[in-house]
Enzyme design. Structure first.
Site, short mmCIF file in Angstrom:
data_model
loop_
_atom_site.label_atom_id
_atom_site.label_comp_id
_atom_site.label_asym_id
_atom_site.label_seq_id
_atom_site.Cartn_x
_atom_site.Cartn_y
_atom_site.Cartn_z
N LEU A 1 -6.76 -13.29 22.28
CA LEU A 1 -7.70 -14.45 22.09
C LEU A 1 -7.31 -15.52 23.32
O LEU A 1 -6.33 -15.71 23.67
CB LEU A 1 -7.77 -14.91 20.93
CG LEU A 1 -8.06 -14.20 19.43
CD1 LEU A 1 -8.06 -14.78 18.20
CD2 LEU A 1 -9.27 -13.55 19.71
N HIS A 2 -8.54 -15.97 23.71
CA HIS A 2 -8.46 -17.00 24.73
C HIS A 2 -9.37 -18.13 24.24
O HIS A 2 -9.95 -18.09 23.21
CB HIS A 2 -8.95 -16.38 26.21
CG HIS A 2 -10.04 -15.74 26.09
ND1 HIS A 2 -11.19 -16.33 26.00
CD2 HIS A 2 -10.39 -14.54 26.37
CE1 HIS A 2 -12.24 -15.56 25.87
NE2 HIS A 2 -11.74 -14.38 26.38
N GLY B 1 -12.38 -19.06 24.95
CA GLY B 1 -13.76 -18.73 24.73
C GLY B 1 -13.95 -18.16 23.29
O GLY B 1 -14.95 -18.36 22.59
N HIS B 2 -13.04 -17.24 22.97
CA HIS B 2 -13.19 -16.57 21.50
C HIS B 2 -13.05 -17.81 20.40
O HIS B 2 -13.79 -18.00 19.37
CB HIS B 2 -11.88 -15.83 21.33
CG HIS B 2 -12.07 -14.44 22.05
ND1 HIS B 2 -10.94 -14.24 22.81
CD2 HIS B 2 -12.66 -13.39 22.18
CE1 HIS B 2 -11.28 -12.95 23.60
NE2 HIS B 2 -12.17 -12.48 23.10
N GLN C 1 -16.24 2.16 21.19
CA GLN C 1 -17.10 1.51 22.39
C GLN C 1 -16.42 1.35 23.79
O GLN C 1 -16.77 0.99 24.72
CB GLN C 1 -17.46 0.06 22.12
CG GLN C 1 -16.14 -1.04 22.09
CD GLN C 1 -16.34 -2.42 21.45
OE1 GLN C 1 -16.64 -2.40 20.41
NE2 GLN C 1 -16.27 -3.17 22.37
N GLY D 1 -20.81 -14.49 22.22
CA GLY D 1 -20.76 -14.89 23.54
C GLY D 1 -21.73 -14.56 24.38
O GLY D 1 -22.09 -13.32 24.71
N GLU D 2 -22.23 -15.56 25.39
CA GLU D 2 -23.24 -15.13 26.42
C GLU D 2 -22.37 -14.40 27.52
O GLU D 2 -23.22 -13.82 28.27
CB GLU D 2 -23.97 -16.34 26.95
CG GLU D 2 -24.90 -16.96 25.89
CD GLU D 2 -25.66 -18.16 26.55
OE1 GLU D 2 -25.13 -18.85 27.50
OE2 GLU D 2 -26.51 -18.72 25.96
N GLN E 1 -24.91 -7.37 25.50
CA GLN E 1 -24.20 -7.10 24.27
C GLN E 1 -25.20 -8.17 23.29
O GLN E 1 -25.50 -7.67 22.03
CB GLN E 1 -22.77 -7.20 24.26
CG GLN E 1 -22.45 -7.38 22.83
CD GLN E 1 -20.83 -7.38 22.93
OE1 GLN E 1 -20.06 -6.47 23.11
NE2 GLN E 1 -20.14 -8.55 22.47
N ARG F 1 -9.33 -9.19 29.82
CA ARG F 1 -8.95 -8.44 30.72
C ARG F 1 -8.46 -8.97 32.04
O ARG F 1 -7.83 -8.49 33.07
CB ARG F 1 -9.95 -7.48 30.97
CG ARG F 1 -10.46 -6.61 29.81
CD ARG F 1 -11.42 -5.46 30.40
NE ARG F 1 -11.43 -4.34 29.42
CZ ARG F 1 -12.65 -4.24 28.64
NH1 ARG F 1 -13.29 -5.20 28.44
NH2 ARG F 1 -12.13 -3.19 27.80
P1 AMP Z 1 -14.43 -9.44 23.02
O1 AMP Z 1 -12.93 -9.85 22.33
O2 AMP Z 1 -14.11 -9.30 24.72
O3 AMP Z 1 -15.01 -8.32 22.51
O4 AMP Z 1 -15.19 -10.68 22.80
C1 AMP Z 1 -15.48 -11.09 21.41
C2 AMP Z 1 -16.60 -11.99 21.54
O5 AMP Z 1 -16.26 -13.24 22.46
C3 AMP Z 1 -17.58 -11.51 22.31
O6 AMP Z 1 -18.99 -12.18 21.53
C4 AMP Z 1 -17.62 -12.18 23.52
O7 AMP Z 1 -19.05 -12.50 24.29
C5 AMP Z 1 -16.95 -13.63 23.46
N1 AMP Z 1 -16.35 -13.96 24.62
C6 AMP Z 1 -15.62 -13.33 25.34
N2 AMP Z 1 -15.42 -14.21 26.38
C7 AMP Z 1 -15.98 -15.56 26.27
C8 AMP Z 1 -15.83 -16.49 27.16
N3 AMP Z 1 -15.15 -16.68 28.34
N4 AMP Z 1 -16.86 -17.64 26.59
C9 AMP Z 1 -17.51 -17.37 25.51
N5 AMP Z 1 -17.29 -16.18 24.78
C10 AMP Z 1 -16.53 -15.42 25.23
#
Ligand code: AMP
Length: 286
Positions: free
Chosen positions: A37-38, A40-41, A65, A152-153, A158, A192
């Site tokens: 997690l970062h 954004g999450h 996926q 997330g956008e 997706q 990533r």
């Molecule tokens: P992931 O763990 O990469 O599958 O992402 C999980 C959720 O976090 C998805 O809805 C992504 O779109 C969202 N997400 C990933 N990176 C960001 C970001 N930088 N800002 C906002 N949401 C994000």
């Protein structure tokens, strides 16, 4: 004050939590992630909190996926650190199932998609990806029966695929979008990004810069085809190998030729070394 977030690993435990909170009159928000997690999450958790008294974060690296040559086995798995971060934003529950809990023996059902999932964008390069995403998201939404779920956008295609799937399958959870969080230099936060070498990390913000400039020029009325051609050149010039850099209708992902065909979204996927970055921006006033 230190605070620990409760972690459950089974569907039944998550459902018990939801039943108890619902019985107390509370709404439930869901923030599905693959962990590592970062911020954004964490912003998804914050957005869910605006609509629900209780927020469940899910952490599941979903094998279906990932393509055969993708990074499933080496995808970062950092559950303890993730739980600390989720505790810091006061998430109420973490659902972190094992692969065997999500895909029981004999599992053989997959969601079939058309529409935004067949836009010749991510699907061209990751042909099995969205079927895996939609199937696991359908499962998570059915398991949690949340009031809202936040996506997330950052993963724009997706987001549209999930919205369409939830609408088509009459899933009762409202799908909410959260804006992309970025590092100060503009690079979209991503689990990533840790794969980037120092040199590539320095080059990486050029992708967002190029998309932002293109969006401003299209908003001012410049010819889309011309702007996108120059944008591709700028991205290649910054050291990327492009998968796609496209202007599309923001709701249908159909190709757009004129500003009036909008609302318009610019979407890109490009590689720096072995690391593939995706990003997208809105064209204002379209
Ligand atoms: P992931 O763990 O990469 O599958 O992402 C999980 C959720 O976090 C998805 O809805 C992504 O779109 C969202 N997400 C990933 N990176 C960001 C970001 N930088 N800002 C906002 N949401 C994000």
């Amino acid at each position: 004050m230190s605070y620990e977030v409760a972690v459950v690993h089974t569907v039944e435990e998550m459902r018990a939590f939801v039943r108890a909170r619902r019985a107390a009159g509370e709404r439930i928000g869901l923030a599905p992630t693959m962990g590592a997690l970062h911020d954004g999450h964490l912003s998804l958790v914050a957005e869910a909190r605006r609509h629900a008294e209780r927020v469940i974060a899910t952490i599941f690296v979903n094998p279906t996926q990932f393509g055969p040559n993708e990074d499933f086995s080496r995808y970062p798995r950092t559950l303890a650190a993730d739980c600390e971060k989720l505790a810091s934003v006061a998430a109420d529950l973490v659902f972190a199932p094992a692969v065997e809990e999500m895909y029981r023996e004999g599992f053989c059902t997959t969601v079939t998609l058309e529409g935004p999932a067949k836009a010749d964008l991510e699907d061209r390069f990751r042909p099995t990806h969205f079927a895996g995403v939609a199937t696991v998201v359908a499962k998570l939404l059915n398991q949690a029966q949340a009031d809202v779920a936040v996506f997330g956008e950052k993963d724009y295609q997706q987001l549209l695929v999930v919205r369409q799937m939830a609408r088509d399958l009459d899933i009762g959870t409202r799908i909410l979008a959260a804006p992309t969080l970025r590092d100060p230099d503009g690079l979209a936060m991503s689990s990533r990004n840790i794969y980037l070498s120092k040199e590539d990390r320095a080059r990486a913000p050029a992708l967002y810069r190029a998309l932002s400039e293109a969006a401003a020029r299209i908003a001012e009325g410049e010819v889309i085809g011309h702007v996108m051609g120059e944008t591709r050149e700028a991205i290649v010039g910054a050291g990327f190998d492009i998968d796609y850099v496209e202007a599309r209708h923001a709701e249908t992902l159909a190709r757009v030729a004129r500003r009036l065909d909008g609302p318009i979204r610019l979407l890109a996927a490009a590689r720096l070394g072995a690391t593939r970055l995706i990003d997208n921006v809105a064209v204002p006033n379209t």
